[in-house]
Design a protein around this motif. Sequence first.
Motif, PDB file in Angstrom:
ATOM      1  N   ILE A   1       0.819  -1.029   0.097  1.00  0.00           N
ATOM      2  CA  ILE A   1       0.075  -0.196  -0.072  1.00  0.00           C
ATOM      3  C   ILE A   1       0.844   1.240  -0.065  1.00  0.00           C
ATOM      4  O   ILE A   1       0.714   2.143  -0.661  1.00  0.00           O
ATOM      5  N   PHE A   2       1.755   1.192   0.694  1.00  0.00           N
ATOM      6  CA  PHE A   2       2.729   2.395   0.967  1.00  0.00           C
ATOM      7  C   PHE A   2       3.525   2.728  -0.312  1.00  0.00           C
ATOM      8  O   PHE A   2       3.437   3.736  -0.850  1.00  0.00           O
ATOM      9  N   ARG A   3       4.088   1.729  -0.759  1.00  0.00           N
ATOM     10  CA  ARG A   3       4.825   1.977  -2.243  1.00  0.00           C
ATOM     11  C   ARG A   3       3.983   2.072  -3.288  1.00  0.00           C
ATOM     12  O   ARG A   3       4.353   2.935  -4.254  1.00  0.00           O
ATOM     13  N   GLY A   4       2.944   1.444  -3.476  1.00  0.00           N
ATOM     14  CA  GLY A   4       2.109   1.834  -4.665  1.00  0.00           C
ATOM     15  C   GLY A   4       1.300   3.047  -4.657  1.00  0.00           C
ATOM     16  O   GLY A   4       1.396   3.469  -5.645  1.00  0.00           O
ATOM     17  N   SER A   5       0.759   3.542  -3.295  1.00  0.00           N
ATOM     18  CA  SER A   5       0.291   4.676  -3.243  1.00  0.00           C
ATOM     19  C   SER A   5       1.525   5.976  -3.549  1.00  0.00           C
ATOM     20  O   SER A   5       0.998   6.754  -4.230  1.00  0.00           O
ATOM     21  N   ASN A   6       2.674   5.855  -2.952  1.00  0.00           N
ATOM     22  CA  ASN A   6       3.452   6.744  -3.145  1.00  0.00           C
ATOM     23  C   ASN A   6       3.942   7.023  -4.795  1.00  0.00           C
ATOM     24  O   ASN A   6       4.151   8.027  -5.198  1.00  0.00           O
ATOM     25  N   SER A   7       4.196   5.825  -5.203  1.00  0.00           N
ATOM     26  CA  SER A   7       4.734   5.635  -6.715  1.00  0.00           C
ATOM     27  C   SER A   7       3.606   6.417  -7.485  1.00  0.00           C
ATOM     28  O   SER A   7       3.674   7.251  -8.617  1.00  0.00           O
TER      29      SER A   7
ATOM     30  N   LYS B   1      -4.746  19.033 -10.377  1.00  0.00           N
ATOM     31  CA  LYS B   1      -6.005  17.872 -10.556  1.00  0.00           C
ATOM     32  C   LYS B   1      -5.772  17.082  -9.152  1.00  0.00           C
ATOM     33  O   LYS B   1      -4.858  16.840  -8.794  1.00  0.00           O
ATOM     34  N   LEU B   2      -6.684  16.859  -8.633  1.00  0.00           N
ATOM     35  CA  LEU B   2      -6.899  16.005  -7.301  1.00  0.00           C
ATOM     36  C   LEU B   2      -7.375  14.375  -7.560  1.00  0.00           C
ATOM     37  O   LEU B   2      -8.284  14.253  -8.266  1.00  0.00           O
ATOM     38  N   LEU B   3      -6.361  13.454  -7.514  1.00  0.00           N
ATOM     39  CA  LEU B   3      -6.945  12.211  -7.546  1.00  0.00           C
ATOM     40  C   LEU B   3      -7.830  11.736  -6.734  1.00  0.00           C
ATOM     41  O   LEU B   3      -7.997  11.980  -5.510  1.00  0.00           O
ATOM     42  N   VAL B   4      -8.983  10.955  -7.269  1.00  0.00           N
ATOM     43  CA  VAL B   4     -10.122  10.336  -6.279  1.00  0.00           C
ATOM     44  C   VAL B   4     -10.470   9.168  -7.071  1.00  0.00           C
ATOM     45  O   VAL B   4     -11.562   8.372  -6.775  1.00  0.00           O
ATOM     46  N   SER B   5      -9.388   8.370  -7.512  1.00  0.00           N
ATOM     47  CA  SER B   5      -9.470   7.016  -7.672  1.00  0.00           C
ATOM     48  C   SER B   5      -7.987   6.206  -7.470  1.00  0.00           C
ATOM     49  O   SER B   5      -7.111   6.759  -7.358  1.00  0.00           O
ATOM     50  N   GLY B   6      -8.134   4.819  -7.940  1.00  0.00           N
ATOM     51  CA  GLY B   6      -6.692   4.066  -7.779  1.00  0.00           C
ATOM     52  C   GLY B   6      -6.557   4.126  -6.266  1.00  0.00           C
ATOM     53  O   GLY B   6      -7.277   4.120  -5.374  1.00  0.00           O
ATOM     54  N   TRP B   7      -5.563   4.210  -5.674  1.00  0.00           N
ATOM     55  CA  TRP B   7      -4.940   4.095  -4.195  1.00  0.00           C
ATOM     56  C   TRP B   7      -5.787   5.336  -3.510  1.00  0.00           C
ATOM     57  O   TRP B   7      -5.930   5.150  -2.747  1.00  0.00           O
ATOM     58  N   TRP B   8      -5.659   6.640  -4.344  1.00  0.00           N
ATOM     59  CA  TRP B   8      -5.974   7.693  -3.355  1.00  0.00           C
ATOM     60  C   TRP B   8      -7.647   7.835  -3.704  1.00  0.00           C
ATOM     61  O   TRP B   8      -8.091   8.897  -3.083  1.00  0.00           O
ATOM     62  N   GLY B   9      -8.167   6.965  -4.316  1.00  0.00           N
ATOM     63  CA  GLY B   9      -9.757   6.898  -4.220  1.00  0.00           C
ATOM     64  C   GLY B   9     -10.265   6.135  -2.795  1.00  0.00           C
ATOM     65  O   GLY B   9     -11.376   6.233  -2.349  1.00  0.00           O
ATOM     66  N   MET B  10      -9.234   5.463  -2.102  1.00  0.00           N
ATOM     67  CA  MET B  10      -9.623   4.542  -0.949  1.00  0.00           C
ATOM     68  C   MET B  10      -9.668   5.271   0.067  1.00  0.00           C
ATOM     69  O   MET B  10     -10.555   5.205   1.023  1.00  0.00           O
ATOM     70  N   CYS B  11      -8.679   6.332   0.465  1.00  0.00           N
ATOM     71  CA  CYS B  11      -8.564   7.463   1.520  1.00  0.00           C
ATOM     72  C   CYS B  11      -7.876   8.368   1.085  1.00  0.00           C
ATOM     73  O   CYS B  11      -7.135   8.292   0.031  1.00  0.00           O
ATOM     74  N   ARG B  12      -7.601   9.534   1.759  1.00  0.00           N
ATOM     75  CA  ARG B  12      -6.979  10.479   1.296  1.00  0.00           C
ATOM     76  C   ARG B  12      -5.614  10.339   1.726  1.00  0.00           C
ATOM     77  O   ARG B  12      -4.664  11.238   1.015  1.00  0.00           O
ATOM     78  N   LYS B  13      -4.977   9.625   2.434  1.00  0.00           N
ATOM     79  CA  LYS B  13      -3.563   9.228   2.702  1.00  0.00           C
ATOM     80  C   LYS B  13      -3.396   7.685   2.761  1.00  0.00           C
ATOM     81  O   LYS B  13      -2.876   7.260   3.758  1.00  0.00           O
ATOM     82  N   PRO B  14      -3.450   7.197   1.700  1.00  0.00           N
ATOM     83  CA  PRO B  14      -3.267   5.494   1.923  1.00  0.00           C
ATOM     84  C   PRO B  14      -1.830   5.224   2.140  1.00  0.00           C
ATOM     85  O   PRO B  14      -1.495   4.118   2.615  1.00  0.00           O
ATOM     86  N   ASN B  15      -0.884   6.373   1.698  1.00  0.00           N
ATOM     87  CA  ASN B  15       0.566   5.963   2.111  1.00  0.00           C
ATOM     88  C   ASN B  15       0.826   6.087   3.615  1.00  0.00           C
ATOM     89  O   ASN B  15       1.606   5.321   4.090  1.00  0.00           O
ATOM     90  N   TYR B  16       0.144   6.738   4.295  1.00  0.00           N
ATOM     91  CA  TYR B  16      -0.133   6.806   5.727  1.00  0.00           C
ATOM     92  C   TYR B  16      -0.392   5.500   6.399  1.00  0.00           C
ATOM     93  O   TYR B  16       0.015   5.087   7.295  1.00  0.00           O
ATOM     94  N   PHE B  17      -1.485   5.045   5.771  1.00  0.00           N
ATOM     95  CA  PHE B  17      -1.990   3.840   6.196  1.00  0.00           C
ATOM     96  C   PHE B  17      -1.131   2.522   6.161  1.00  0.00           C
ATOM     97  O   PHE B  17      -0.855   1.866   7.016  1.00  0.00           O
ATOM     98  N   GLY B  18      -0.398   2.445   5.114  1.00  0.00           N
ATOM     99  CA  GLY B  18       0.445   1.662   4.744  1.00  0.00           C
ATOM    100  C   GLY B  18       1.712   1.688   5.639  1.00  0.00           C
ATOM    101  O   GLY B  18       2.373   0.770   6.377  1.00  0.00           O
ATOM    102  N   ASP B  19       2.081   2.821   6.159  1.00  0.00           N
ATOM    103  CA  ASP B  19       3.225   3.399   6.887  1.00  0.00           C
ATOM    104  C   ASP B  19       2.708   2.711   8.386  1.00  0.00           C
ATOM    105  O   ASP B  19       3.590   2.128   9.103  1.00  0.00           O
TER     106      ASP B  19
END
Length: 230
Positions: free
Chosen positions: A115-121, A148-166
């Motif tokens: 989750i961390f690497r996928g969302s950050n990349s 533009k603000l992403l609202v799909s992919g990893w960033w459609g799950m939540c606003r900070k998916p990289n934090y969740f993975g961390d």
Amino acid sequence: KFFCELRPGLIGWLMINLVFLTEAYQKTGTFPPALTMVVAFQALYVADALWFEDAILTTMDIITDGFGFMLVFGDLVWVPFLYCLQTRFLQEHGDSLPWYCLAGIAILNMVGYTIFRGSNSQKNEFRKNPYNPELAHLETIPTSTGKKLLVSGWWGMCRKPNYFGDILMALSWSLACGSSTPLPYFYPVYFTILLVHREMRDSEHCAKKYKASWDRYCERVKYRICPLVY
């Protein structure tokens, strides 16, 4: 800032971990499974930061935060000497968990890393080139600033998916220490508080910057860090 974020603190943290692993080997003649696993997890974390070092150029630390006490002390002291808390504990007290518990912890760590690497990349590639054909399938919300603000992919799950993975990775490192004392769990508790506060600061900044577009974004992506929870 770039140098202090990536070099002395992270590399120092890894070197201290290797010292603990060497000390354990000298004492027992073997590499304790839990300690070795946590050292490997944290080595992956450090290697990831160094390999994808250009991604840090789009983070809050570089873009908005000043290079004051928080970053200087955090990078040079807090990171190397606190983030090794779990490995120090395991080196002092040894392993106590059976293999199947360690296997579950390893799975949790890799889920967090994915989750961390996928969302950050995904975020970094989008910020570098929003018109990248590989990202054409992602939905976005336009803003008055032209971004533009992403609202799909990893960033459609939540606003900070990289934090969740961390946070998942931080928790897995502490779970490997067992439950005999809460001391090794200081790190994930502190880190969760840090990331929640950082998300709140970032949200406040974005609300001022993007105005109505940010309201639309929050309606679309309701969860801040953990899907279905927060």
